[in-house]
Enzyme design. Structure first.
Site, short mmCIF file in Angstrom:
data_model
loop_
_atom_site.label_atom_id
_atom_site.label_comp_id
_atom_site.label_asym_id
_atom_site.label_seq_id
_atom_site.Cartn_x
_atom_site.Cartn_y
_atom_site.Cartn_z
N LYS A 119 0.82 -1.21 0.00
CA LYS A 119 0.00 0.00 0.00
C LYS A 119 0.85 1.26 0.00
O LYS A 119 0.45 2.26 -0.57
CB LYS A 119 -0.96 0.00 1.19
CG LYS A 119 -2.15 -0.92 0.99
CD LYS A 119 -3.33 -0.55 1.88
CE LYS A 119 -4.49 -1.51 1.68
NZ LYS A 119 -5.57 -1.29 2.65
N LYS A 201 -4.68 -12.25 -7.86
CA LYS A 201 -5.95 -12.34 -7.15
C LYS A 201 -6.95 -11.31 -7.69
O LYS A 201 -6.54 -10.21 -8.05
CB LYS A 201 -5.68 -12.07 -5.66
CG LYS A 201 -6.75 -12.60 -4.74
CD LYS A 201 -6.51 -12.19 -3.31
CE LYS A 201 -7.84 -11.95 -2.65
NZ LYS A 201 -7.84 -11.12 -1.49
N LYS A 204 -10.81 -5.85 -5.66
CA LYS A 204 -11.89 -4.89 -5.88
C LYS A 204 -11.38 -3.55 -6.37
O LYS A 204 -12.13 -2.77 -6.93
CB LYS A 204 -12.77 -4.75 -4.63
CG LYS A 204 -12.08 -4.23 -3.41
CD LYS A 204 -13.03 -4.21 -2.20
CE LYS A 204 -12.24 -3.85 -0.95
NZ LYS A 204 -13.04 -3.90 0.27
#
Ligand code: TRP
Length: 336
Positions: A119, A201, A204
């Site tokens: 992040k 993966k 979203k």
């Protein structure tokens, strides 16, 4: 009688951030199993809004998504009368315990968190302290309710491991205070991959909208996205190493139909990828239709959702405040 059963049940807790629209990865890996959990466990399901502000949010969207995640919890089969559904910021003990636990968490431990590293690379202009201490808040979420089991995706395993270390450390310094939680990672559906890059993966927050199928996508959009899914140059619907796209589509098909991979291979024997992709789109759209219908009903009834939030926060606070009181006593804070 009911009280007794509740007392004997183990506790499970999980949380979902109200940021981004949830995907079928979230659905198959977590939400679709939640209903069965409420029979086995005393469940707490939380909308973790405090966690979402570690990256910039548009306030109106954050507010709307908080209602949405709650509505989705219910639409996916969580009965507010059988479990505790609540919003994290409504229970101030989360922030409070988080501070105390941060004094039992090492800088080095937090520096090793892969999600923090990812992040901070992604939000290089906003590497704030909250992003760094995010896992401590998550530990507080879990330890406040003395959770035995924590349903999570593979990507949260490291955070759960840290929560266990924090609990053990605190228990070791003082005396047993926290239940040391176990991860609960569903076998099937835990690894739904991107439709565009099936080695990654499904996320979203993927910038490529064709890579993700969202729980709230319309039937047409779902079918179109599956049609565009990346496959391989082979033509045969079968599981094999290197056939990541097909393996992923087979997993999704299996989750929605309950069919085994052998059955799927037989069903599509001699048929092309086009047929198979269309079929995956159909079963996915069919599977999500009842959830979407219930979701729309719930979103049209804000008063009901607010009542659920209010009751949930009250129930959650009762447990959370006991844990915080215990922790404060052990730490040596003066109680009045
Ligand atoms: N960090 C989790 C995620 O992004 C969300 C989360 C916050 C959570 N608190 C939790 C999950 C407690 C399980 C238990 O997926």
């Amino acid at each position: 009688m009911t009280e007794e059963i509740t007392a004997r049940k183990k506790t499970a807790l999980s949380g979902i951030q109200p940021s981004g629209n949830l995907t079928i990865g979230n659905y198959l890996g977590a939400l679709s199993n939640f209903g069965s959990f409420t029979e086995e466990f005393n469940c707490y399901y939380c909308v973790v809004d405090l966690h979402s502000i570690t990256v910039r949010q548009v306030p109106a969207e954050l507010r709307r998504r908080t209602y949405e995640v709650l509505a989705l919890y219910i639409a996916c089969g969580l009965d507010p009368d059988k479990c505790t559904l609540f919003v994290q910021s409504h229970v101030h003990e989360h922030a409070e315990l988080s501070w105390m636990l941060s004094c039992f968490t090492m800088f080095g431990e937090l520096s090793r968190m892969t999600q923090f590293k990812d992040k901070s690379a992604k939000h290089a202009d906003n590497i704030n302290a909250g992003l760094f201490t995010y896992p401590v808040l998550m530990a507080a979420d879990i330890l406040l309710y003395q959770a035995d089991a924590v349903p999570i995706g593979q990507d949260q395993k490291q955070h759960l491991e840290l929560a266990r270390d924090i609990a053990e450390r605190f228990n070791g310094v003082f005396s047993p205070t926290f239940t040391v939680p176990e991860p609960y990672i569903p076998k099937v559906g835990a690894n739904i991959m991107s439709l565009a890059e099936p080695t990654k993966k499904m996320s979203k927050s993927d910038a490529n909208e064709n890579a993700v199928v969202r729980i709230l996508d319309t039937r047409d959009v779902i079918i179109k996205k599956f049609k565009r899914a990346v496959t391989d140059s082979d033509t045969c619907v079968r599981r094999a190493e290197g056939k990541d796209g097909i393996n992923n589509l087979m997993t999704i098909y299996s989750c929605f139909t309950g069919k085994s991979f052998d059955e799927i291979e037989r069903e599509f024997d001699g048929r092309g990828y086009g047929d198979f992709k269309a079929a995956v789109g159909e079963v996915c759209a069919d599977g999500l239709a009842p959830v979407q219908a219930r979701f729309s009903e719930l979103m049209a009834d804000k008063a009901y959702l607010e009542e659920v939030m209010k009751n949930g926060a009250e129930k959650a606070s009762r447990t959370a405040s006991k844990t915080v009181a215990k922790v404060k006593r052990k730490l040596g804070f003066v109680t009045l």
